[in-house]
Design a protein around this motif. Structure first.
Motif, PDB file in Angstrom:
ATOM      1  N   VAL A  79       0.854  -1.189   0.000  1.00 38.75           N
ATOM      2  CA  VAL A  79       0.000   0.000   0.000  1.00 38.75           C
ATOM      3  C   VAL A  79       0.887   1.236   0.000  1.00 38.75           C
ATOM      4  O   VAL A  79       2.043   1.194   0.426  1.00 38.75           O
ATOM      5  CB  VAL A  79      -0.945   0.040   1.224  1.00 38.75           C
ATOM      6  CG1 VAL A  79      -1.829  -1.197   1.257  1.00 38.75           C
ATOM      7  CG2 VAL A  79      -0.172   0.162   2.527  1.00 38.75           C
ATOM      8  N   ASN A  80       0.340   2.325  -0.490  1.00 43.92           N
ATOM      9  CA  ASN A  80       1.047   3.604  -0.456  1.00 43.92           C
ATOM     10  C   ASN A  80       0.117   4.680   0.064  1.00 43.92           C
ATOM     11  O   ASN A  80      -1.039   4.413   0.404  1.00 43.92           O
ATOM     12  CB  ASN A  80       1.617   3.956  -1.844  1.00 43.92           C
ATOM     13  CG  ASN A  80       0.530   3.995  -2.915  1.00 43.92           C
ATOM     14  OD1 ASN A  80      -0.536   4.574  -2.723  1.00 43.92           O
ATOM     15  ND2 ASN A  80       0.796   3.358  -4.056  1.00 43.92           N
ATOM     16  N   ARG A  81       0.631   5.882   0.098  1.00 39.73           N
ATOM     17  CA  ARG A  81      -0.140   6.981   0.673  1.00 39.73           C
ATOM     18  C   ARG A  81      -1.462   7.202  -0.061  1.00 39.73           C
ATOM     19  O   ARG A  81      -2.479   7.539   0.542  1.00 39.73           O
ATOM     20  CB  ARG A  81       0.709   8.259   0.632  1.00 39.73           C
ATOM     21  CG  ARG A  81       0.053   9.478   1.246  1.00 39.73           C
ATOM     22  CD  ARG A  81       1.004  10.664   1.234  1.00 39.73           C
ATOM     23  NE  ARG A  81       0.417  11.864   1.793  1.00 39.73           N
ATOM     24  CZ  ARG A  81       1.052  13.021   1.927  1.00 39.73           C
ATOM     25  NH1 ARG A  81       2.311  13.113   1.537  1.00 39.73           N
ATOM     26  NH2 ARG A  81       0.446  14.069   2.442  1.00 39.73           N
ATOM     27  N   ALA A 122      -3.871   3.645   0.592  1.00 37.53           N
ATOM     28  CA  ALA A 122      -3.873   2.932   1.872  1.00 37.53           C
ATOM     29  C   ALA A 122      -5.271   2.796   2.455  1.00 37.53           C
ATOM     30  O   ALA A 122      -5.645   1.733   2.955  1.00 37.53           O
ATOM     31  CB  ALA A 122      -2.943   3.628   2.867  1.00 37.53           C
ATOM     32  N   LYS A 123      -6.064   3.857   2.391  1.00 37.18           N
ATOM     33  CA  LYS A 123      -7.408   3.786   2.971  1.00 37.18           C
ATOM     34  C   LYS A 123      -8.321   2.867   2.170  1.00 37.18           C
ATOM     35  O   LYS A 123      -9.171   2.177   2.730  1.00 37.18           O
ATOM     36  CB  LYS A 123      -8.012   5.183   3.080  1.00 37.18           C
ATOM     37  CG  LYS A 123      -7.367   6.037   4.165  1.00 37.18           C
ATOM     38  CD  LYS A 123      -8.073   7.366   4.353  1.00 37.18           C
ATOM     39  CE  LYS A 123      -7.433   8.171   5.484  1.00 37.18           C
ATOM     40  NZ  LYS A 123      -8.084   9.487   5.680  1.00 37.18           N
ATOM     41  N   LEU A 154       3.213   6.579   6.303  1.00 36.79           N
ATOM     42  CA  LEU A 154       3.140   6.864   4.874  1.00 36.79           C
ATOM     43  C   LEU A 154       3.084   8.370   4.614  1.00 36.79           C
ATOM     44  O   LEU A 154       3.570   8.846   3.590  1.00 36.79           O
ATOM     45  CB  LEU A 154       1.909   6.179   4.267  1.00 36.79           C
ATOM     46  CG  LEU A 154       1.974   4.640   4.229  1.00 36.79           C
ATOM     47  CD1 LEU A 154       0.635   4.062   3.785  1.00 36.79           C
ATOM     48  CD2 LEU A 154       3.091   4.164   3.305  1.00 36.79           C
ATOM     49  N   VAL A 197       0.524   2.995  10.418  1.00 32.06           N
ATOM     50  CA  VAL A 197       0.799   2.865   8.987  1.00 32.06           C
ATOM     51  C   VAL A 197       0.439   4.155   8.258  1.00 32.06           C
ATOM     52  O   VAL A 197       1.209   4.660   7.434  1.00 32.06           O
ATOM     53  CB  VAL A 197       0.032   1.665   8.388  1.00 32.06           C
ATOM     54  CG1 VAL A 197       0.087   1.699   6.857  1.00 32.06           C
ATOM     55  CG2 VAL A 197       0.618   0.362   8.896  1.00 32.06           C
ATOM     56  N   GLN A 198      -0.728   4.706   8.557  1.00 35.45           N
ATOM     57  CA  GLN A 198      -1.149   5.942   7.898  1.00 35.45           C
ATOM     58  C   GLN A 198      -0.159   7.072   8.194  1.00 35.45           C
ATOM     59  O   GLN A 198       0.227   7.824   7.295  1.00 35.45           O
ATOM     60  CB  GLN A 198      -2.557   6.331   8.366  1.00 35.45           C
ATOM     61  CG  GLN A 198      -3.647   5.329   8.014  1.00 35.45           C
ATOM     62  CD  GLN A 198      -3.929   5.251   6.531  1.00 35.45           C
ATOM     63  OE1 GLN A 198      -3.654   6.181   5.778  1.00 35.45           O
ATOM     64  NE2 GLN A 198      -4.483   4.133   6.091  1.00 35.45           N
ATOM     65  N   SER A 220       6.177   3.270   0.872  1.00 37.39           N
ATOM     66  CA  SER A 220       5.071   2.326   0.870  1.00 37.39           C
ATOM     67  C   SER A 220       5.246   1.341   2.015  1.00 37.39           C
ATOM     68  O   SER A 220       6.286   1.321   2.683  1.00 37.39           O
ATOM     69  CB  SER A 220       4.961   1.587  -0.477  1.00 37.39           C
ATOM     70  OG  SER A 220       6.182   0.975  -0.816  1.00 37.39           O
ATOM     71  N   TRP A 255      -3.157   0.490  12.285  1.00 37.58           N
ATOM     72  CA  TRP A 255      -3.668   1.273  11.161  1.00 37.58           C
ATOM     73  C   TRP A 255      -3.228   2.724  11.290  1.00 37.58           C
ATOM     74  O   TRP A 255      -2.799   3.337  10.303  1.00 37.58           O
ATOM     75  CB  TRP A 255      -5.199   1.177  11.126  1.00 37.58           C
ATOM     76  CG  TRP A 255      -5.833   1.844   9.948  1.00 37.58           C
ATOM     77  CD1 TRP A 255      -6.122   1.291   8.735  1.00 37.58           C
ATOM     78  CD2 TRP A 255      -6.264   3.213   9.858  1.00 37.58           C
ATOM     79  NE1 TRP A 255      -6.700   2.220   7.902  1.00 37.58           N
ATOM     80  CE2 TRP A 255      -6.798   3.401   8.568  1.00 37.58           C
ATOM     81  CE3 TRP A 255      -6.250   4.282  10.746  1.00 37.58           C
ATOM     82  CZ2 TRP A 255      -7.318   4.624   8.152  1.00 37.58           C
ATOM     83  CZ3 TRP A 255      -6.768   5.508  10.326  1.00 37.58           C
ATOM     84  CH2 TRP A 255      -7.292   5.669   9.040  1.00 37.58           C
ATOM     85  N   LEU A 287      -6.758  -0.788   3.024  1.00 42.33           N
ATOM     86  CA  LEU A 287      -6.752  -1.216   4.425  1.00 42.33           C
ATOM     87  C   LEU A 287      -8.048  -0.889   5.151  1.00 42.33           C
ATOM     88  O   LEU A 287      -8.252  -1.328   6.287  1.00 42.33           O
ATOM     89  CB  LEU A 287      -5.585  -0.554   5.171  1.00 42.33           C
ATOM     90  CG  LEU A 287      -4.180  -0.959   4.736  1.00 42.33           C
ATOM     91  CD1 LEU A 287      -3.145  -0.151   5.515  1.00 42.33           C
ATOM     92  CD2 LEU A 287      -3.953  -2.441   4.935  1.00 42.33           C
TER      93      LEU A 287
END
Length: 550
Positions: A53-55, A58-59, A84, A80-81, A90, A77, A62
């Motif tokens: 996932v990347n910026r 991601a939402k 990023l 991770v957010q 990533s 979560w 995930l």
């Protein structure tokens, strides 16, 4: 066109032009040191393998996050957010699930009239564990991205004009939406197997989907065309007619009571993934079992594990938390780095109220941002650890909940725990990563320094990658190429201030030396590569003395 050569000559006279030979290739690095891996609980994401996932996505991949009041596992979560956003390129994610997790099929079928048993033009959407065998259906869908909150299915078939009138259409469009009607994907294809477009390519819907993604499986049933009276056919007032389902809950997570087997399955996916990464994050997990299996992954992959010690613990409790992990017993203990942040802050994602959020993933994010800034020789400033004045914790609403005294800081350092607390500097105070110690149980060794772990793993990764490049070559060629590569690599590391002159007599005042040669016992197929390096250290302590003179 007439050419003056051939590619292969037999016995005839002529010119043979051989394929272009490329000796210009220069070993190039990757951006893997801007990527981290994590095993985490998420509300969306594949369960059969790790995914990236990347910026930007991601939402979507995930989920939109859930409050930590529901379960503290949701902190991963948040981390991770934040990572990023703050510098990580990533994240490679392995989703934690239990054996009770269940992924089902979505079945789309024509609705039949109860009296005549003929199609009404409407459609039903059901969720089932198995593909139907007794009843006809339009299509069966398996969505491998496993949304806890479900998805919607929408279908449309354009008008098909034949001899001036509408006729049944074998082409339809399949659209996947999330519960908020945001489009996930859309595919248009034929219901007839073997159908091709004007270029001869298959336009069979399952073939089109398979060529574009491996996250969706579609099986076409017995229906091979969409009739004119179908609710999904054509347009009404120039607006396309779609048949859309309600939200379909086709995946159940099966709880979050994870076992060691669940953790091992997740880390096995991270070990086997094709995606590369340089760091492993614990995601704020308080589970010794998860951190233990992550430390095994750390050792097997030679990647750094940065983990959180819960910020609501006292120093003594933090030390106990780390000691029970026994990471110092690992042969790769220098790759494990512990961070204890005794403060509350505003949730960087806005999902939760103010609380304790771990900083290990933030430390990784700042390392990733640092690693993106390479010099002319391709080296990042990894000799600068992510600690101290230049790498502040840039969160809002920070309130420190415990201020350790000097004796407690001493105990934390001996336990190899890095406090994340408020410190005063020129120009004002800030919250910082106060230290940069690894979990290696040494007092006077370079293995205790995170910067050395960062540099040494980068060197090992570069050497082993190039070692793969020269496998299956003549031994003499492999030896020469490896020697040339190491010379260039270590000269670049020295020029980039990673390496400094050694005081070891065997080093002869150099910062590096190496040996590349065929193995004495197996000289035909085994090459031995050894290298000795003197990395630059980190100033962790400064002794200041003022002397009064008369």
């Amino acid at each position: 066109m007439t050419v003056s050569f051939v590619r292969q000559l037999g016995s005839e006279s002529g010119i043979q032009l051989n394929p272009l030979r490329d000796n210009s290739e220069i070993p190039a690095g990757t951006n893997s040191d801007q990527i981290f891996a994590i095993a985490m609980r998420a509300t969306r994401g594949r369960i059969d393998k790790a995914f990236i996932v990347n910026r930007g996505n991601a939402k979507l991949k995930l989920g939109k996050g859930e409050a930590m009041r529901v379960t503290e596992l949701n902190e991963a979560w948040v981390q991770v957010q934040e990572a990023l956003i703050k510098g990580a390129y990533s994240a490679v994610v392995s989703r934690l699930i239990t054996d009770a997790a269940a992924l089902k099929y979505i079945v789309v079928a024509e609705e039949l009239n109860e009296v005549t048993d003929l199609p009404t033009g409407n459609y039903t959407f059901t969720v089932t564990a198995e593909i139907p065998t007794a009843t006809p259906y339009l299509m069966c869908i398996k969505h491998l991205d496993c949304f806890n909150d479900g998805i919607k299915i929408a279908l449309h078939a354009d008008e098909n004009r034949v001899d001036g009138a509408n006729a049944a259409n074998t082409i339809l469009t399949l659209r996947l939406l999330d519960k908020d009607d945001d489009k996930i994907a859309e595919y248009t294809g034929s219901l007839i197997q073997g159908d091709t477009d004007d270029s001869g390519n298959s336009r069979y819907l399952p073939d089109i989907i398979e060529a574009r993604t491996d996250a969706l499986e579609v099986i076409i049933g017995s229906t091979q065309s969409i009739p004119v009276n179908s609710a999904m056919y054509g347009y009404t007032s120039a607006i396309a007619d779609w048949v859309e389902s309600d939200v379909l809950i086709y995946f159940t997570e099966g709880g979050t009571a994870y076992t060691t087997d669940d953790y091992q399955r997740a880390t096995a996916q991270l070990a086997e993934t094709q995606f590369d990464y340089a760091y492993i994050a614990s995601g704020g997990s308080k589970s010794p079992a998860l951190i233990t299996v992550l430390s095994n992954l750390m050792h097997d992959t030679n990647r750094q594990l940065r983990f959180d010690v819960p910020g609501d613990l006292t120093p003594d409790e933090a030390i106990t938390f780390v000691e029970q992990l026994n990471l110092g017993a690992s042969p790769s203990a220098h790759l494990a780095h512990a961070f204890w942040a005794p403060f509350k802050s505003t949730d960087p994602t806005g999902i939760n109220a103010k609380g304790h959020f771990g900083t290990a993933s933030l430390n990784i994010a700042k390392a990733c941002a640092r690693n993106a800034q390479t010099n002319a020789k391709g080296f990042a400033p990894k000799n600068y650890p992510v600690a101290g004045r230049e790498f502040p914790v840039d969160r809002t609403g920070i309130v420190q909940t415990y201020t350790p005294n000097n004796y407690e800081l001493n105990a934390l350092a001996k336990a190899k725990i890095n406090p994340v607390i408020y410190e005063n500097y020129t120009g004002g105070g800030r919250y910082v990563f106060r230290d940069s110690l690894t979990s290696a149980q040494v007092e006077s060794s370079m293995k205790k320094l995170i910067a050395v772990a960062d540099m040494s793993t980068s060197i090992d990764d570069a050497v082993t990658r190039y070692g793969k490049d020269v496998l299956q070559m003549p031994m003499e060629v492999s030896v020469k190429r490896m020697r040339d590569f190491l010379t260039t690599l270590f000269e670049g590391a020295t020029a980039s201030k990673w390496l400094v002159a050694s005081s070891d007599p065997e080093m002869n005042g150099s910062a590096w030396r190496f040996s590349v040669k065929p193995n004495e016992v197996r000289p035909y197929d085994l090459m031995d590569v050894e290298y000795w390096l003197r990395y630059d250290g980190t100033n962790r302590q400064t002794h200041v003395t003022q002397t009064l003179s008369r």
